[in-house]
Scaffold this active site. Structure first.
Site, PDB file in Angstrom:
ATOM      1  N   THR A 119       0.827  -1.205   0.000  1.00 27.25           N
ATOM      2  CA  THR A 119       0.000   0.000   0.000  1.00 27.25           C
ATOM      3  C   THR A 119       0.864   1.259   0.000  1.00 27.25           C
ATOM      4  O   THR A 119       0.582   2.232  -0.709  1.00 27.25           O
ATOM      5  CB  THR A 119      -0.927   0.007   1.230  1.00 27.25           C
ATOM      6  OG1 THR A 119      -1.809  -1.115   1.154  1.00 27.25           O
ATOM      7  CG2 THR A 119      -1.746   1.283   1.305  1.00 27.25           C
ATOM      8  N   HIS A 126       2.212   1.948  -3.437  1.00 33.66           N
ATOM      9  CA  HIS A 126       1.198   2.558  -4.307  1.00 33.66           C
ATOM     10  C   HIS A 126       1.058   4.053  -4.015  1.00 33.66           C
ATOM     11  O   HIS A 126       0.948   4.868  -4.931  1.00 33.66           O
ATOM     12  CB  HIS A 126      -0.149   1.863  -4.103  1.00 33.66           C
ATOM     13  CG  HIS A 126      -0.246   0.508  -4.706  1.00 33.66           C
ATOM     14  ND1 HIS A 126      -0.274   0.302  -6.077  1.00 33.66           N
ATOM     15  CD2 HIS A 126      -0.324  -0.724  -4.143  1.00 33.66           C
ATOM     16  CE1 HIS A 126      -0.359  -1.000  -6.318  1.00 33.66           C
ATOM     17  NE2 HIS A 126      -0.386  -1.642  -5.165  1.00 33.66           N
ATOM     18  N   GLU A 128       1.878  -0.284   9.528  1.00 32.16           N
ATOM     19  CA  GLU A 128       2.444  -1.435  10.246  1.00 32.16           C
ATOM     20  C   GLU A 128       3.464  -0.890  11.239  1.00 32.16           C
ATOM     21  O   GLU A 128       4.495  -0.348  10.830  1.00 32.16           O
ATOM     22  CB  GLU A 128       3.133  -2.394   9.275  1.00 32.16           C
ATOM     23  CG  GLU A 128       2.228  -2.957   8.185  1.00 32.16           C
ATOM     24  CD  GLU A 128       2.994  -3.840   7.207  1.00 32.16           C
ATOM     25  OE1 GLU A 128       4.210  -4.049   7.405  1.00 32.16           O
ATOM     26  OE2 GLU A 128       2.377  -4.302   6.229  1.00 32.16           O
ATOM     27  N   CYS A 139     -16.152   2.138  13.111  1.00 33.19           N
ATOM     28  CA  CYS A 139     -17.117   3.096  13.656  1.00 33.19           C
ATOM     29  C   CYS A 139     -17.758   2.634  14.956  1.00 33.19           C
ATOM     30  O   CYS A 139     -18.110   3.446  15.808  1.00 33.19           O
ATOM     31  CB  CYS A 139     -18.191   3.397  12.615  1.00 33.19           C
ATOM     32  SG  CYS A 139     -19.348   2.035  12.286  1.00 33.19           S
ATOM     33  N   LEU A 187      -4.966  -8.754  -3.872  1.00 39.93           N
ATOM     34  CA  LEU A 187      -5.801  -7.820  -4.625  1.00 39.93           C
ATOM     35  C   LEU A 187      -5.296  -7.699  -6.060  1.00 39.93           C
ATOM     36  O   LEU A 187      -4.146  -7.325  -6.290  1.00 39.93           O
ATOM     37  CB  LEU A 187      -5.783  -6.444  -3.964  1.00 39.93           C
ATOM     38  CG  LEU A 187      -6.638  -6.300  -2.701  1.00 39.93           C
ATOM     39  CD1 LEU A 187      -6.366  -4.950  -2.045  1.00 39.93           C
ATOM     40  CD2 LEU A 187      -8.110  -6.435  -3.031  1.00 39.93           C
ATOM     41  N   TYR A 223     -10.383 -10.076   4.128  1.00 43.14           N
ATOM     42  CA  TYR A 223      -9.952  -8.691   4.266  1.00 43.14           C
ATOM     43  C   TYR A 223      -9.464  -8.452   5.687  1.00 43.14           C
ATOM     44  O   TYR A 223     -10.170  -8.762   6.659  1.00 43.14           O
ATOM     45  CB  TYR A 223     -11.109  -7.733   3.953  1.00 43.14           C
ATOM     46  CG  TYR A 223     -10.739  -6.276   4.119  1.00 43.14           C
ATOM     47  CD1 TYR A 223      -9.880  -5.651   3.212  1.00 43.14           C
ATOM     48  CD2 TYR A 223     -11.226  -5.532   5.189  1.00 43.14           C
ATOM     49  CE1 TYR A 223      -9.525  -4.321   3.357  1.00 43.14           C
ATOM     50  CE2 TYR A 223     -10.877  -4.195   5.341  1.00 43.14           C
ATOM     51  CZ  TYR A 223     -10.032  -3.599   4.426  1.00 43.14           C
ATOM     52  OH  TYR A 223      -9.676  -2.296   4.585  1.00 43.14           O
TER      53      TYR A 223
END
Length: 351
Positions: A40, A43, A64, A93, A264, A287
């Site tokens: 990630t 990217h 991380e 949430c 992914l 996930y």
């Protein structure tokens, strides 16, 4: 404080000075000691289409991490100053249907540390106290920093019973290698790992794989023959996001086989649904980590087996002080490595 920041909607990052973050009543402030590099982060550094559609700069990257609690909010009773913690990077949430049902890892309002809110590539990071996983004092800081990817691997690998099963893992990146260690620890019979990188396949063998298959030169069918398998793989763990790897995995699954998919893909791709149906395959998308059952599972595995802990530690191949972040990113992007760790402690400082 030092912070590695995506300063605008363009490629690149900057290591800059920022004010310390403030602590809310239910938060904890953590002095970061170690942080792991993830795909990630690559990217976001490159600012590809996914990054541009997901992130609003400026933003501190990094999700991380491991560090020491230096401040707690006025309403926090579960975490104390001085404790060492790893951080769960998904902030949920608490009130959507899934959260209320205890399925917080599929909260529809999830905010990602280092993606949707300030991250841990910094001297200090603030997260909700509920997201701090208190570690024993004896934990290796490097191991503490990779509980996020270890959690992804644990969540994926333990979807299905593994004792005595033949397992194929497609993708020998850090999470695929960690999944190899978990499958071995959990009692799998044969473990075959595929990838295009001989370097990463070597890491998978060190973590407990019986056979490493370079998909550019070899086929899974031949791996089955080499191991004396007659009916295909019982469990598939898809970590690559590569359509050809998924196709070959499905072609080599036993009837009634079960596949957990974490990798992914860049773009949508077809799956042979006829084979999925006639072979009664089960395919499950995965996930993140179950909060916090996955954390209990990986902590217990590490505490009960030094062999497993050593296998997990072996995925860490490179360590850099935070000031050398560019070299750390270049190494991670090269693919000729396992997990890359950045040291944010005073001991890791240069100059």
């Amino acid at each position: 404080m030092r912070a590695l920041v995506k300063t605008g909607p363009h490629p690149g990052l900057e290591l800059i000075d920022l004010p310390e973050p403030s602590v809310g009543p239910t938060d904890v402030k953590i002095r970061v000691l170690r942080a792991g590099l993830c795909g990630t982060d690559l990217h976001l550094q490159a600012w590809d289409d996914w990054a541009a559609a997901t992130v609003t700069p400026p933003l501190i990257l990094g999700h991380e991490f491991y560090g020491e609690v230096v401040e707690v909010g006025s309403d926090v009773a579960s975490v104390q100053v001085g404790q060492r913690v790893s951080g769960e990077g998904h902030v949920v949430c608490g009130y959507c249907r899934n959260c209320r049902a205890g399925r917080r890892h599929v909260c529809i309002n999830t905010q990602g540390v280092g993606v949707n809110r300030a991250g841990a590539f910094a001297d200090l990071v603030v997260i909700p106290a509920a997201n701090a996983w208190v570690q024993p004092d004896s934990v290796d800081p490097d191991l503490g920093a990779i509980f996020d990817p270890l959690g992804n691997a644990t969540h994926t690998a333990l979807q299905w019973p593994l004792v005595g099963e033949d397992v194929v893992i497609t993708g020998a990146g850090p999470i695929g290698v960690l999944a190899t260690a978990i499958a071995r620890h959990a009692g799998a019979r044969h473990i075959v790992v595929t990838d295009l990188s001989d370097t990463r396949l070597g890491l998978a063998l060190a973590a407990g794989a019986d056979l490493a298959v370079n998909a550019g030169r070899e086929r899974l069918r031949d791996a089955q023959k080499a191991l004396g398998m007659k009916e295909g793989f019982d469990v598939g763990l898809e970590m690559s996001g590569a359509p050809p790897a998924v196709s070959e995995m499905i072609d080599n699954m036993n009837h009634g086989g079960r596949v957990a998919m974490l990798g992914l893909p860049k773009d949508p791709y077809p799956i042979d649904c006829g084979k999925v149906i006639t072979h009664m395959l089960t395919i499950r998308g995965i996930y993140g980590r179950e909060m916090f059952d996955t954390w209990y599972a990986m902590s217990s595995m590490l505490q009960t087996s030094t062999v497993f802990a050593d296998a997990v530690r072996s995925v860490i191949t490179h360590r850099f002080p935070a000031q050398q972040w560019e070299e750390a990113f270049d190494t991670a992007r090269s693919g000729q490595c396992g997990k890359v760790i950045m040291d944010w402690s005073d001991e890791g400082a240069v100059g």
